[in-house]
Design a protein around this motif. Structure first.
Motif, PDB file in Angstrom:
ATOM      1  N   ASP A 173       0.846  -1.187   0.000  1.00 33.39           N
ATOM      2  CA  ASP A 173       0.000   0.000   0.000  1.00 33.39           C
ATOM      3  C   ASP A 173       0.887   1.245   0.000  1.00 33.39           C
ATOM      4  O   ASP A 173       2.101   1.170   0.208  1.00 33.39           O
ATOM      5  CB  ASP A 173      -0.930  -0.005   1.213  1.00 33.39           C
ATOM      6  CG  ASP A 173      -0.169  -0.016   2.529  1.00 33.39           C
ATOM      7  OD1 ASP A 173       0.294   1.051   2.945  1.00 33.39           O
ATOM      8  OD2 ASP A 173      -0.024  -1.103   3.131  1.00 33.39           O
ATOM      9  N   SER A 174       0.292   2.404  -0.237  1.00 33.42           N
ATOM     10  CA  SER A 174       1.074   3.638  -0.386  1.00 33.42           C
ATOM     11  C   SER A 174       1.782   4.017   0.903  1.00 33.42           C
ATOM     12  O   SER A 174       2.913   4.532   0.871  1.00 33.42           O
ATOM     13  CB  SER A 174       0.165   4.781  -0.842  1.00 33.42           C
ATOM     14  OG  SER A 174      -0.393   4.492  -2.107  1.00 33.42           O
ATOM     15  N   ASP A 175       1.169   3.788   2.053  1.00 32.11           N
ATOM     16  CA  ASP A 175       1.785   4.139   3.321  1.00 32.11           C
ATOM     17  C   ASP A 175       3.059   3.343   3.549  1.00 32.11           C
ATOM     18  O   ASP A 175       4.085   3.889   3.967  1.00 32.11           O
ATOM     19  CB  ASP A 175       0.790   3.896   4.461  1.00 32.11           C
ATOM     20  CG  ASP A 175       1.321   4.388   5.797  1.00 32.11           C
ATOM     21  OD1 ASP A 175       1.636   5.586   5.895  1.00 32.11           O
ATOM     22  OD2 ASP A 175       1.411   3.582   6.742  1.00 32.11           O
ATOM     23  N   TYR A 226      -0.649   5.247  -7.892  1.00 30.49           N
ATOM     24  CA  TYR A 226      -0.630   3.816  -8.191  1.00 30.49           C
ATOM     25  C   TYR A 226       0.308   3.496  -9.346  1.00 30.49           C
ATOM     26  O   TYR A 226       0.969   2.463  -9.350  1.00 30.49           O
ATOM     27  CB  TYR A 226      -2.058   3.371  -8.524  1.00 30.49           C
ATOM     28  CG  TYR A 226      -2.240   1.882  -8.684  1.00 30.49           C
ATOM     29  CD1 TYR A 226      -1.854   1.005  -7.681  1.00 30.49           C
ATOM     30  CD2 TYR A 226      -2.819   1.358  -9.832  1.00 30.49           C
ATOM     31  CE1 TYR A 226      -2.041  -0.365  -7.813  1.00 30.49           C
ATOM     32  CE2 TYR A 226      -3.016  -0.009  -9.977  1.00 30.49           C
ATOM     33  CZ  TYR A 226      -2.619  -0.855  -8.964  1.00 30.49           C
ATOM     34  OH  TYR A 226      -2.807  -2.205  -9.103  1.00 30.49           O
ATOM     35  N   ASN A 258      -5.930  -2.667  -0.107  1.00 28.74           N
ATOM     36  CA  ASN A 258      -5.010  -1.540  -0.264  1.00 28.74           C
ATOM     37  C   ASN A 258      -5.743  -0.264  -0.661  1.00 28.74           C
ATOM     38  O   ASN A 258      -5.350   0.833  -0.257  1.00 28.74           O
ATOM     39  CB  ASN A 258      -3.935  -1.863  -1.301  1.00 28.74           C
ATOM     40  CG  ASN A 258      -2.849  -2.776  -0.756  1.00 28.74           C
ATOM     41  OD1 ASN A 258      -2.740  -2.968   0.453  1.00 28.74           O
ATOM     42  ND2 ASN A 258      -2.050  -3.331  -1.630  1.00 28.74           N
ATOM     43  N   ASP A 263      -5.369   2.980   1.514  1.00 28.44           N
ATOM     44  CA  ASP A 263      -4.878   4.245   0.959  1.00 28.44           C
ATOM     45  C   ASP A 263      -5.839   5.388   1.241  1.00 28.44           C
ATOM     46  O   ASP A 263      -5.425   6.497   1.608  1.00 28.44           O
ATOM     47  CB  ASP A 263      -4.661   4.114  -0.554  1.00 28.44           C
ATOM     48  CG  ASP A 263      -3.352   3.438  -0.909  1.00 28.44           C
ATOM     49  OD1 ASP A 263      -2.613   3.052   0.024  1.00 28.44           O
ATOM     50  OD2 ASP A 263      -3.064   3.287  -2.110  1.00 28.44           O
ATOM     51  N   ASN A 301      -5.615   6.466   4.781  1.00 25.58           N
ATOM     52  CA  ASN A 301      -4.352   7.144   5.079  1.00 25.58           C
ATOM     53  C   ASN A 301      -4.148   8.401   4.239  1.00 25.58           C
ATOM     54  O   ASN A 301      -3.043   8.931   4.159  1.00 25.58           O
ATOM     55  CB  ASN A 301      -3.175   6.182   4.869  1.00 25.58           C
ATOM     56  CG  ASN A 301      -3.043   5.174   5.992  1.00 25.58           C
ATOM     57  OD1 ASN A 301      -2.731   5.518   7.124  1.00 25.58           O
ATOM     58  ND2 ASN A 301      -3.298   3.909   5.683  1.00 25.58           N
ATOM     59  N   PHE A 342      -4.163   8.896   1.004  1.00 27.09           N
ATOM     60  CA  PHE A 342      -3.597   8.781  -0.335  1.00 27.09           C
ATOM     61  C   PHE A 342      -4.781   8.632  -1.298  1.00 27.09           C
ATOM     62  O   PHE A 342      -5.044   7.550  -1.837  1.00 27.09           O
ATOM     63  CB  PHE A 342      -2.660   7.573  -0.428  1.00 27.09           C
ATOM     64  CG  PHE A 342      -1.419   7.700   0.420  1.00 27.09           C
ATOM     65  CD1 PHE A 342      -0.321   8.404  -0.044  1.00 27.09           C
ATOM     66  CD2 PHE A 342      -1.355   7.123   1.673  1.00 27.09           C
ATOM     67  CE1 PHE A 342       0.829   8.531   0.731  1.00 27.09           C
ATOM     68  CE2 PHE A 342      -0.226   7.242   2.461  1.00 27.09           C
ATOM     69  CZ  PHE A 342       0.877   7.946   1.986  1.00 27.09           C
ATOM     70  N   SER A 397      -4.238   7.594  -5.201  1.00 27.81           N
ATOM     71  CA  SER A 397      -3.821   6.197  -5.302  1.00 27.81           C
ATOM     72  C   SER A 397      -4.953   5.263  -4.911  1.00 27.81           C
ATOM     73  O   SER A 397      -5.199   4.239  -5.569  1.00 27.81           O
ATOM     74  CB  SER A 397      -2.606   5.952  -4.408  1.00 27.81           C
ATOM     75  OG  SER A 397      -2.182   4.610  -4.487  1.00 27.81           O
ATOM     76  N   GLY A 398      -5.673   5.610  -3.839  1.00 29.67           N
ATOM     77  CA  GLY A 398      -6.784   4.773  -3.400  1.00 29.67           C
ATOM     78  C   GLY A 398      -7.891   4.688  -4.430  1.00 29.67           C
ATOM     79  O   GLY A 398      -8.437   3.605  -4.692  1.00 29.67           O
TER      80      GLY A 398
END
Length: 445
Positions: free
Chosen positions: A39-41, A67, A227, A231, A234, A236, A239-240
């Motif tokens: 995931d981005s985090d 992404y 994910n 995202d 968090n 993002f 991206s999510g």
């Protein structure tokens, strides 16, 4: 101090020394993570740890994670350096995620040079999979067979489902090898796998509903689903949303293939079949362990962690079943509770097994992903001209329930990061500073 150590010390303590290679290595690190299911985090966190190893202060580095694209900027009062990297493929490889995470810590502890760090990244990129193709196909079969049993099918249905799913996995590999569009690969695979499951009626004398439902579930994008929610939680957002759209396209491609197959086979709406498990305990526990291990093989989880994931799968499913069937919880609440317990246990397990929590928690929670509910919704939307308003409403209800369950799973798995994120980050920051101080002290000798 010899000349090699002096040069390495200068490079690692001066943020803008060898800045080009540093940016390249940081983006290579992020690309390996993003393309293999992080995931981005996690991607940002591991890249920042690598930047700390390279001597770049946190307040001098800026990241933009999407992404499909990673952007990195490093600046001082007079200069700014920016580099982009495209993420061209997306899959799931838990061994790669674990190896990259360990490398960022090992680089500080063992005082790697940039050249050694680069060699280690290339080695991780080129690692062969832990499981040969035939074993991965068997893993896909076991994963879907476990789902079939979790839905309430018999052990005979389990073996039929496993055979169909393993064959479907090989079809997918062949289509991918020919370079087909990835969504076309999903549609073709789901069509062929469903047709194979439909054809088993000529062997058994009757249409087998549960294999028909479960045989394609190895295609369900469980990790992208989790994910995507992670995202979004968090912050993002881009991206999510991209992950969510990708997930929708995959599920839509699956639904198209499945619907085409059942139309050709003259099958009525099989999505109305009850998916309530036949028991709470023994057989469900075994099916959960099999399904979790099967997905772990698909995700290339390190072999030593397979028993751990199996136990995790048993815990998540049994907790959910007891909560739902014994205490009257909703599916979403039961799934959240099962994922949360495994997420909390993983806080200790990461120290016992020296692996990132994602490697243990996600495969354990995957058997709770409501894939059938998602394509119940798409089935209703695609057939909107031919179904009743009640059937459409039921499809929409299934879709909403699926989304809530997925959010529950994602939040449950992420419980440690949500409630004790600051403590975890502070502890890791202190570990980083300790290792960096030891490295710099030794390099000065």
């Amino acid at each position: 101090m010899n000349e090699t150590n002096k040069k390495n010390n200068a490079v690692l303590q001066e943020p803008f020394s060898e800045i080009g290679p540093k940016l390249h290595l940081l983006l290579h690190t992020g690309q390996l993570l993003m393309e293999n299911g992080a995931d981005s985090d996690r991607t940002v966190r591991d890249m920042m740890r690598a930047a700390a190893f390279m001597g770049i202060p946190k307040d001098r580095i800026h990241q933009h994670v999407m992404y499909t694209t990673l952007m990195l900027n490093v600046n001082d009062d007079t200069h700014t350096y920016t580099e982009f990297r495209k993420c061209t493929k997306h899959g799931v490889n838990m061994t790669t995620l674990s190896a990259v995470s360990k490398l960022t810590w090992r680089a500080m502890a063992r005082k790697y040079t940039l050249a050694e760090f680069s060699r280690q990244l290339d080695h991780i990129r080129d690692l062969p999979r832990n499981y040969p193709g035939w074993m991965t196909a068997m893993g896909a079969g076991a994963a879907c067979g476990g789902f079939c049993k979790l839905f309430g099918g018999t052990w005979g249905d389990f073996w039929l489902t496993a055979a169909c799913a393993a064959t479907g996995f090989w079809i997918r590999r062949c289509c991918t090898g020919y370079g087909f569009n990835p969504y076309a690969v999903i549609a073709i695979t789901s069509f062929m796998t469903t047709m194979i499951a439909w054809a088993t009626q000529f062997l058994t004398g009757e249409l087998n509903w549960y294999p028909l439902i479960a045989c394609t579930l190895f295609l369900v994008p469980g990790i992208p689903l989790i994910n995507a929610v992670d995202d979004l939680l968090n912050n993002f957002i881009v991206s999510g949303m991209t992950r969510a759209i990708h997930t929708l396209l995959v599920v839509g491609s699956m639904t198209f293939g499945i619907i085409t197959a059942i139309r050709l086979g003259g099958v009525t709406d099989f999505t109305s079949v009850s998916l309530t498990p036949d028991t709470i305990y023994a057989s469900q526990a075994l099916a959960a362990a099999i399904s979790s291990v099967g997905f772990s093989v698909i995700f290339n989880v390190p072999k030593r962690l397979l028993p751990v994931v199996a136990v995790g799968g048993i815990i998540t499913v049994l907790v959910r079943n007891v909560a739902v069937l014994q205490f009257g919880f909703s599916q979403a609440a039961g799934s959240f509770l099962g994922a949360a317990i495994v997420g909390l246990l993983a806080l200790k397990a990461i120290h016992w097994f020296h692996a990132p929590n994602i490697v243990m928690t996600i495969p354990s929670a995957i058997p709770m992903i409501p894939g059938v509910l998602l394509y119940r919704l798409l089935f209703a939307l695609i057939n909107i001209r031919f179904i009743t308003s009640a059937a459409l409403l039921d499809g929409i209800r299934s879709g909403v329930e699926a989304v809530i369950i997925i959010i529950g799973i994602a939040v449950g798995v992420a419980i440690p990061n949500i409630f004790i994120h600051r403590y975890i980050q502070q502890r890791k920051f202190e570990d980083e500073q300790r290792l960096l101080a030891q490295r710099d002290a030794e390099l000065r000798r």
